[in-house]
Enzyme design. Structure first.
Site, PDB file in Angstrom:
ATOM      1  N   CYS A 271      21.134  17.963  15.710  1.00  0.00           N
ATOM      2  CA  CYS A 271      21.159  17.971  13.925  1.00  0.00           C
ATOM      3  C   CYS A 271      21.810  19.479  13.398  1.00  0.00           C
ATOM      4  CB  CYS A 271      19.670  17.808  13.493  1.00  0.00           C
ATOM      5  SG  CYS A 271      19.040  16.490  14.128  1.00  0.00           S
TER       6      CYS A 271
ATOM      7  N   HIS B  10      18.900  20.241   6.408  1.00  0.00           N
ATOM      8  CA  HIS B  10      19.078  19.015   7.268  1.00  0.00           C
ATOM      9  C   HIS B  10      18.108  17.887   6.866  1.00  0.00           C
ATOM     10  CE1 HIS B  10      19.341  16.421  10.480  1.00  0.00           C
ATOM     11  NE2 HIS B  10      18.194  16.678  10.888  1.00  0.00           N
TER      12      HIS B  10
ATOM     13  N   ASN C 100      18.188  10.215   8.495  1.00  0.00           N
ATOM     14  CA  ASN C 100      18.515  11.166   9.201  1.00  0.00           C
ATOM     15  C   ASN C 100      20.010  10.894   9.975  1.00  0.00           C
ATOM     16  OD1 ASN C 100      19.038  13.273  10.912  1.00  0.00           O
ATOM     17  ND2 ASN C 100      16.879  13.465  11.861  1.00  0.00           N
TER      18      ASN C 100
HETATM   19  O1  UT7 Z   1      16.462  15.654  13.321  1.00  0.00           O
HETATM   20  C1  UT7 Z   1      15.992  16.283  14.293  1.00  0.00           C
HETATM   21  C2  UT7 Z   1      14.960  16.958  14.244  1.00  0.00           C
HETATM   22  N1  UT7 Z   1      13.645  15.828  14.162  1.00  0.00           N
HETATM   23  C3  UT7 Z   1      12.677  15.867  13.301  1.00  0.00           C
HETATM   24  O2  UT7 Z   1      12.512  17.107  12.589  1.00  0.00           O
HETATM   25  C4  UT7 Z   1      11.630  14.988  13.155  1.00  0.00           C
HETATM   26  C5  UT7 Z   1      10.274  15.386  13.356  1.00  0.00           C
HETATM   27  N2  UT7 Z   1       9.252  14.672  13.293  1.00  0.00           N
HETATM   28  C6  UT7 Z   1       9.018  13.862  12.191  1.00  0.00           C
HETATM   29  O3  UT7 Z   1       9.415  13.864  11.249  1.00  0.00           O
HETATM   30  C7  UT7 Z   1       7.567  13.226  12.340  1.00  0.00           C
HETATM   31  O4  UT7 Z   1       6.826  13.437  13.344  1.00  0.00           O
HETATM   32  C8  UT7 Z   1       7.583  11.491  12.423  1.00  0.00           C
HETATM   33  C9  UT7 Z   1       8.233  10.904  11.127  1.00  0.00           C
HETATM   34  C10 UT7 Z   1       8.657  11.181  13.502  1.00  0.00           C
HETATM   35  C11 UT7 Z   1       6.520  11.025  12.545  1.00  0.00           C
HETATM   36  O5  UT7 Z   1       5.567  11.201  11.713  1.00  0.00           O
HETATM   37  P1  UT7 Z   1       4.155  11.750  11.998  1.00  0.00           P
HETATM   38  O6  UT7 Z   1       3.375  11.959  10.799  1.00  0.00           O
HETATM   39  O7  UT7 Z   1       4.350  13.001  12.925  1.00  0.00           O
HETATM   40  O8  UT7 Z   1       3.389  10.727  12.738  1.00  0.00           O
HETATM   41  P2  UT7 Z   1       2.687  10.525  14.316  1.00  0.00           P
HETATM   42  O9  UT7 Z   1       3.755  10.323  15.239  1.00  0.00           O
HETATM   43  O10 UT7 Z   1       1.570  11.563  14.289  1.00  0.00           O
HETATM   44  O11 UT7 Z   1       1.783   9.128  14.129  1.00  0.00           O
HETATM   45  C12 UT7 Z   1       0.893   8.979  13.165  1.00  0.00           C
HETATM   46  C13 UT7 Z   1       0.518   7.459  13.192  1.00  0.00           C
HETATM   47  C14 UT7 Z   1      -0.032   7.171  14.823  1.00  0.00           C
HETATM   48  O12 UT7 Z   1      -0.941   6.116  14.587  1.00  0.00           O
HETATM   49  P3  UT7 Z   1      -2.333   6.807  15.180  1.00  0.00           P
HETATM   50  O13 UT7 Z   1      -2.156   6.883  16.637  1.00  0.00           O
HETATM   51  O14 UT7 Z   1      -2.725   7.415  14.156  1.00  0.00           O
HETATM   52  O15 UT7 Z   1      -3.032   5.299  14.832  1.00  0.00           O
HETATM   53  C15 UT7 Z   1       1.497   6.292  15.129  1.00  0.00           C
HETATM   54  O16 UT7 Z   1       1.412   5.297  16.033  1.00  0.00           O
HETATM   55  O17 UT7 Z   1       1.250   6.794  12.795  1.00  0.00           O
HETATM   56  C16 UT7 Z   1       1.921   5.576  13.597  1.00  0.00           C
HETATM   57  N3  UT7 Z   1       3.227   5.450  13.568  1.00  0.00           N
HETATM   58  C17 UT7 Z   1       3.791   4.224  12.715  1.00  0.00           C
HETATM   59  N4  UT7 Z   1       3.026   3.578  11.736  1.00  0.00           N
HETATM   60  C18 UT7 Z   1       3.731   2.826  11.051  1.00  0.00           C
HETATM   61  C19 UT7 Z   1       4.319   5.877  13.965  1.00  0.00           C
HETATM   62  N5  UT7 Z   1       5.439   5.416  13.660  1.00  0.00           N
HETATM   63  C20 UT7 Z   1       5.046   4.528  12.653  1.00  0.00           C
HETATM   64  C21 UT7 Z   1       5.858   3.613  12.025  1.00  0.00           C
HETATM   65  N6  UT7 Z   1       5.160   2.922  10.973  1.00  0.00           N
HETATM   66  N7  UT7 Z   1       7.293   3.709  11.818  1.00  0.00           N
END
Ligand code: UT7
Length: 329
Positions: free
Chosen positions: A114, A254, A284
């Site tokens: 990125c 970004h 992204n």
């Molecule tokens: O561009 C290069 C660098 N990349 C980044 O900067 C990305 C950085 N990371 C992020 O933007 C975020 O971590 C994500 C958008 C990828 C994920 O968001 P989050 O708030 O960190 O979610 P999480 O991974 O902590 O998951 C929270 C919950 C989980 O469920 P439980 O365990 O709390 O029941 C996941 O299973 O959300 C669930 N989950 C989803 N639910 C619905 C994960 N993805 C999804 C989804 N739809 N697409």
């Protein structure tokens, strides 16, 4: 004689026509428009059904050269930031140069995920500042849909396809690139990686069956590193150049997650109106996000505006560029 700086003198983006909405994704994986919008800020993204990264890059570069009235043979150097090259080799920059007739240029790819456009822009600017070259094309392009696993709801909702290109030319008015701070830390490689297809895990039946050719991301860990480092480096480049929030007209961040963008803007003391945001319509696009922002906001930019470009990505790689916009459109 005035010092020569490297100024962006044109920008052009390209995104494919096909749209993949949050609604469409909720039919593929267990997700919802509400979850994606509230956690990331993304509403839809563009997807390329046929063709490669070089085709998107070529579309952007052709339009850029046309609108500037520049002969492709006059381009000296082409640098392309991408992690979705057409092939592991030859480079996408080589193919792009062929497809657009930039036959006098030498060209190469930069792999910094990125941060690819930032790294490529900093590199290209050096060839202008030394007086070696007069016209350098810098591209950020990614066809993320070619490496996204549409069974993995945590990654497939984030990424989209797109390309952006800028032209760098010498400037003697003190405009253009002023400073950059760039970093990389390979110890972060496990958190955001395409595990197979390289020399460590060459393609095999096992790597395909284990879905190792797709992007793997530990979202929460990457989020923590991204939020801290993007904000830190953006604040640091302001401090280093004695810039206050009043001095900065635009943050060009970004587009990975609206929450990371907000945290960076807050740390810099910038209000929302000064932040370029188009994540809701493209998601992204990895190396594509920064030039696509410049393209979308080009009409609002004024000669002399102070811009801070900032990114964080796989590697890990991150950094910020301070530049003064060089033209009114
Ligand atoms: O561009 C290069 C660098 N990349 C980044 O900067 C990305 C950085 N990371 C992020 O933007 C975020 O971590 C994500 C958008 C990828 C994920 O968001 P989050 O708030 O960190 O979610 P999480 O991974 O902590 O998951 C929270 C919950 C989980 O469920 P439980 O365990 O709390 O029941 C996941 O299973 O959300 C669930 N989950 C989803 N639910 C619905 C994960 N993805 C999804 C989804 N739809 N697409």
């Amino acid at each position: 004689m005035n010092k020569i700086t490297a100024a962006i003198t044109a920008v052009q983006g390209y995104v494919p026509e096909d749209i993949l909405s949050n609604e469409d994704l909720s039919k593929l994986v267990d997700t919802s428009d509400e979850w994606i919008t509230s956690r990331t800020g993304i509403k839809e993204r563009r997807i390329m059904r046929n063709g490669a990264s070089s085709d998107m890059a070529a579309a952007a570069v052709k339009q850029l050269l046309e609108k500037k009235g520049i002969d492709p043979m006059d381009i000296d150097l082409v640098i392309c930031g991408t992690v979705t090259p057409d092939h592991p080799f030859p480079s996408t920059a080589n193919i792009l140069s062929d497809k657009t007739g930039m036959k006098n240029a030498w060209s190469f790819d930069v792999n910094a995920a990125c941060s690819g456009f930032l790294f490529a822009l900093a590199t290209g600017s050096q060839f202008i500042e030394t007086g070696k070259y007069k016209k350098v094309i810098v591209v950020g392009v990614d066809k993320m849909t070619s490496i996204v696993d549409y069974q993995d709801r945590t990654t497939c909702v984030i990424f989209g396809d797109g390309a952006g290109a800028v032209l760098l030319e010498p400037n003697s008015e003190g405009l253009g690139l002023q400073d950059f701070i760039l970093h990389s830390d390979g110890s972060g490689r496990e958190f955001l990686v395409q595990p197979a297809g390289g020399s460590l895990h060459p393609a095999s039946i096992e790597t395909v069956e284990n879905r190792q050719h797709y992007v793997k991301q530990e979202g929460q860990s990457v989020f923590k590193f991204a939020v801290t480092n993007m904000a830190d480096v953006s604040a640091k480049i302001m401090e280093k150049n004695q810039l206050t929030s009043d001095d900065v007209q635009w943050l060009v961040p970004h587009q990975a997650n609206l929450r990371i963008i907000d945290a960076t803007a807050n740390r810099m003391g910038l209000s929302k109106e000064k932040v370029m945001i188009n994540i809701e319509k493209y998601g992204n696009t990895t190396a594509g996000t920064l030039p696509l922002c410049l393209w979308d906001y080009e009409k609002q930019l004024k000669k002399g505006d102070t811009l801070i470009l900032s990114a964080f990505g796989g590697g890990f790689t991150w950094g910020a560029i301070y530049l003064k916009w060089a033209y009114n459109s």
